[in-house]
Scaffold this motif. Structure first.
Motif, PDB file in Angstrom:
ATOM      1  N   ILE A 125       7.219  -3.381  -7.215  1.00  0.00           N
ATOM      2  CA  ILE A 125       7.187  -2.262  -6.283  1.00  0.00           C
ATOM      3  C   ILE A 125       7.232  -0.995  -7.129  1.00  0.00           C
ATOM      4  CG2 ILE A 125       8.357  -1.124  -4.366  1.00  0.00           C
ATOM      5  CD1 ILE A 125       9.478  -3.893  -3.632  1.00  0.00           C
ATOM      6  N   VAL A 126       6.158  -0.220  -7.054  1.00  0.00           N
ATOM      7  CA  VAL A 126       5.979   0.937  -7.927  1.00  0.00           C
ATOM      8  C   VAL A 126       6.048   2.201  -7.089  1.00  0.00           C
ATOM      9  CG1 VAL A 126       4.415   2.037  -9.562  1.00  0.00           C
ATOM     10  CG2 VAL A 126       4.488  -0.447  -9.410  1.00  0.00           C
ATOM     11  N   LYS A 127       6.981   3.096  -7.429  1.00  0.00           N
ATOM     12  CA  LYS A 127       7.092   4.385  -6.743  1.00  0.00           C
ATOM     13  C   LYS A 127       6.301   5.414  -7.534  1.00  0.00           C
ATOM     14  CE  LYS A 127      10.331   7.386  -4.476  1.00  0.00           C
ATOM     15  NZ  LYS A 127      11.700   7.595  -4.083  1.00  0.00           N
ATOM     16  N   VAL A 128       5.394   6.112  -6.847  1.00  0.00           N
ATOM     17  CA  VAL A 128       4.526   7.080  -7.518  1.00  0.00           C
ATOM     18  C   VAL A 128       4.863   8.496  -7.078  1.00  0.00           C
ATOM     19  CG1 VAL A 128       2.639   5.444  -7.800  1.00  0.00           C
ATOM     20  CG2 VAL A 128       2.715   6.854  -5.772  1.00  0.00           C
ATOM     21  N   LYS A 129       4.569   9.445  -7.979  1.00  0.00           N
ATOM     22  CA  LYS A 129       4.717  10.865  -7.646  1.00  0.00           C
ATOM     23  C   LYS A 129       3.371  11.332  -7.113  1.00  0.00           C
ATOM     24  CE  LYS A 129       8.113  11.954 -11.167  1.00  0.00           C
ATOM     25  NZ  LYS A 129       8.410  12.722 -12.371  1.00  0.00           N
ATOM     26  N   SER A 130       3.310  11.553  -5.809  1.00  0.00           N
ATOM     27  CA  SER A 130       2.068  11.971  -5.179  1.00  0.00           C
ATOM     28  C   SER A 130       2.395  12.734  -3.906  1.00  0.00           C
ATOM     29  CB  SER A 130       1.218  10.738  -4.870  1.00  0.00           C
ATOM     30  OG  SER A 130       0.079  11.104  -4.160  1.00  0.00           O
ATOM     31  N   GLU A 169       3.406   4.464   3.151  1.00  0.00           N
ATOM     32  CA  GLU A 169       3.299   5.705   3.914  1.00  0.00           C
ATOM     33  C   GLU A 169       4.593   6.504   3.889  1.00  0.00           C
ATOM     34  OE1 GLU A 169       2.224   4.145   7.681  1.00  0.00           O
ATOM     35  OE2 GLU A 169       0.145   3.750   7.091  1.00  0.00           O
ATOM     36  N   LYS A 170       5.721   5.805   3.893  1.00  0.00           N
ATOM     37  CA  LYS A 170       7.015   6.470   3.999  1.00  0.00           C
ATOM     38  C   LYS A 170       7.558   6.938   2.647  1.00  0.00           C
ATOM     39  CE  LYS A 170      11.081   5.704   6.796  1.00  0.00           C
ATOM     40  NZ  LYS A 170      11.876   4.703   7.511  1.00  0.00           N
ATOM     41  N   ASN A 171       7.492   6.072   1.623  1.00  0.00           N
ATOM     42  CA  ASN A 171       8.160   6.347   0.346  1.00  0.00           C
ATOM     43  C   ASN A 171       7.224   6.479  -0.844  1.00  0.00           C
ATOM     44  OD1 ASN A 171      10.628   6.059   1.722  1.00  0.00           O
ATOM     45  ND2 ASN A 171      10.596   3.850   1.400  1.00  0.00           N
ATOM     46  N   ASN A 172       5.902   6.499  -0.619  1.00  0.00           N
ATOM     47  CA  ASN A 172       4.928   6.550  -1.717  1.00  0.00           C
ATOM     48  C   ASN A 172       5.127   5.413  -2.710  1.00  0.00           C
ATOM     49  OD1 ASN A 172       3.509   8.683  -0.759  1.00  0.00           O
ATOM     50  ND2 ASN A 172       4.442  10.202  -2.083  1.00  0.00           N
ATOM     51  N   THR A 173       5.252   4.190  -2.216  1.00  0.00           N
ATOM     52  CA  THR A 173       5.379   3.032  -3.089  1.00  0.00           C
ATOM     53  C   THR A 173       4.163   2.132  -2.930  1.00  0.00           C
ATOM     54  OG1 THR A 173       6.576   1.754  -1.439  1.00  0.00           O
ATOM     55  CG2 THR A 173       7.897   3.028  -2.978  1.00  0.00           C
ATOM     56  N   ILE A 181      -2.482  -8.306 -10.767  1.00  0.00           N
ATOM     57  CA  ILE A 181      -3.366  -9.341 -10.228  1.00  0.00           C
ATOM     58  C   ILE A 181      -3.990  -8.895  -8.913  1.00  0.00           C
ATOM     59  CG2 ILE A 181      -3.441 -11.722  -9.379  1.00  0.00           C
ATOM     60  CD1 ILE A 181      -1.144 -12.262 -11.420  1.00  0.00           C
ATOM     61  N   ARG A 182      -3.168  -8.463  -7.956  1.00  0.00           N
ATOM     62  CA  ARG A 182      -3.693  -8.034  -6.660  1.00  0.00           C
ATOM     63  C   ARG A 182      -2.645  -7.197  -5.950  1.00  0.00           C
ATOM     64  NH1 ARG A 182      -1.732 -10.748  -2.167  1.00  0.00           N
ATOM     65  NH2 ARG A 182      -0.301 -12.405  -2.717  1.00  0.00           N
ATOM     66  N   PRO A 183      -3.070  -6.328  -5.017  1.00  0.00           N
ATOM     67  CA  PRO A 183      -2.092  -5.609  -4.199  1.00  0.00           C
ATOM     68  C   PRO A 183      -1.560  -6.517  -3.096  1.00  0.00           C
ATOM     69  CG  PRO A 183      -4.298  -4.926  -3.644  1.00  0.00           C
ATOM     70  CD  PRO A 183      -4.427  -5.856  -4.797  1.00  0.00           C
ATOM     71  N   VAL A 184      -0.339  -6.265  -2.682  1.00  0.00           N
ATOM     72  CA  VAL A 184       0.269  -6.992  -1.569  1.00  0.00           C
ATOM     73  C   VAL A 184       0.119  -6.109  -0.339  1.00  0.00           C
ATOM     74  CG1 VAL A 184       2.393  -7.992  -0.676  1.00  0.00           C
ATOM     75  CG2 VAL A 184       1.870  -8.173  -3.104  1.00  0.00           C
ATOM     76  N   LEU A 185      -0.606  -6.593   0.674  1.00  0.00           N
ATOM     77  CA  LEU A 185      -0.916  -5.786   1.858  1.00  0.00           C
ATOM     78  C   LEU A 185      -0.236  -6.369   3.097  1.00  0.00           C
ATOM     79  CD1 LEU A 185      -4.678  -5.106   1.202  1.00  0.00           C
ATOM     80  CD2 LEU A 185      -2.764  -3.551   0.871  1.00  0.00           C
ATOM     81  N   THR A 186       1.084  -6.388   3.085  1.00  0.00           N
ATOM     82  CA  THR A 186       1.834  -6.815   4.261  1.00  0.00           C
ATOM     83  C   THR A 186       2.186  -5.581   5.090  1.00  0.00           C
ATOM     84  OG1 THR A 186       3.925  -6.661   3.060  1.00  0.00           O
ATOM     85  CG2 THR A 186       2.805  -8.800   3.045  1.00  0.00           C
ATOM     86  N   GLU A 187       2.671  -5.807   6.306  1.00  0.00           N
ATOM     87  CA  GLU A 187       3.066  -4.678   7.157  1.00  0.00           C
ATOM     88  C   GLU A 187       4.153  -3.847   6.492  1.00  0.00           C
ATOM     89  OE1 GLU A 187       3.928  -5.357  11.302  1.00  0.00           O
ATOM     90  OE2 GLU A 187       2.590  -7.080  11.320  1.00  0.00           O
ATOM     91  N   LYS A 188       5.133  -4.527   5.886  1.00  0.00           N
ATOM     92  CA  LYS A 188       6.239  -3.826   5.244  1.00  0.00           C
ATOM     93  C   LYS A 188       5.753  -3.009   4.045  1.00  0.00           C
ATOM     94  CE  LYS A 188      10.767  -4.609   3.247  1.00  0.00           C
ATOM     95  NZ  LYS A 188      11.786  -5.599   2.899  1.00  0.00           N
ATOM     96  N   ALA A 189       4.842  -3.558   3.262  1.00  0.00           N
ATOM     97  CA  ALA A 189       4.331  -2.849   2.088  1.00  0.00           C
ATOM     98  C   ALA A 189       3.532  -1.616   2.494  1.00  0.00           C
ATOM     99  CB  ALA A 189       3.476  -3.787   1.249  1.00  0.00           C
TER     100      ALA A 189
END
Length: 97
Positions: free
Chosen positions: A82-87, A22-26, A9-17
């Motif tokens: 919460i989706v972890k990507v290989k990048s 940036e930290k875990n590629n999620t 539906i939409r991305p969640v753009l909170t500070e934590k997200a």
């Protein structure tokens, strides 16, 4: 048949997200309540063209909502993925919105 845009539906753009991106590629999304992990994985891979490593989902319970000083109801329940990507580098989801 549902399209990937019906599932995500939409991305969640909170500070934590954003920090988690940036930290875990999620990537964090609001998804359809009846979507399962396999559908979410395929939708993210098709939309963003990345390989998905892991998908975690949770249902956010409705919170009470007020107008004025009287209680008037609840916010809607929604499902978060919460989706972890290989990048190699983090995907900047804010630019894509």
């Amino acid at each position: 048949m549902r399209t990937p845009y019906d599932i995500i539906i939409r991305p969640v753009l909170t500070e934590k997200a954003v920090k988690d991106n940036e930290k875990n590629n999620t990537l964090t999304f609001e998804v359809a309540m009846d979507a399962n992990k396999i559908e979410i994985r395929k939708a993210v891979e098709e939309i963003f063209g990345v390989k998905v490593e892991e998908v975690r989902t949770m249902i956010i319970k409705p919170k009470p909502k007020r107008f004025g000083f009287r209680f008037s109801g609840f916010k809607k329940a929604w499902k978060k993925a919460i989706v972890k990507v290989k990048s190699e580098k983090p995907i900047n989801i804010a630019e894509l919105v």
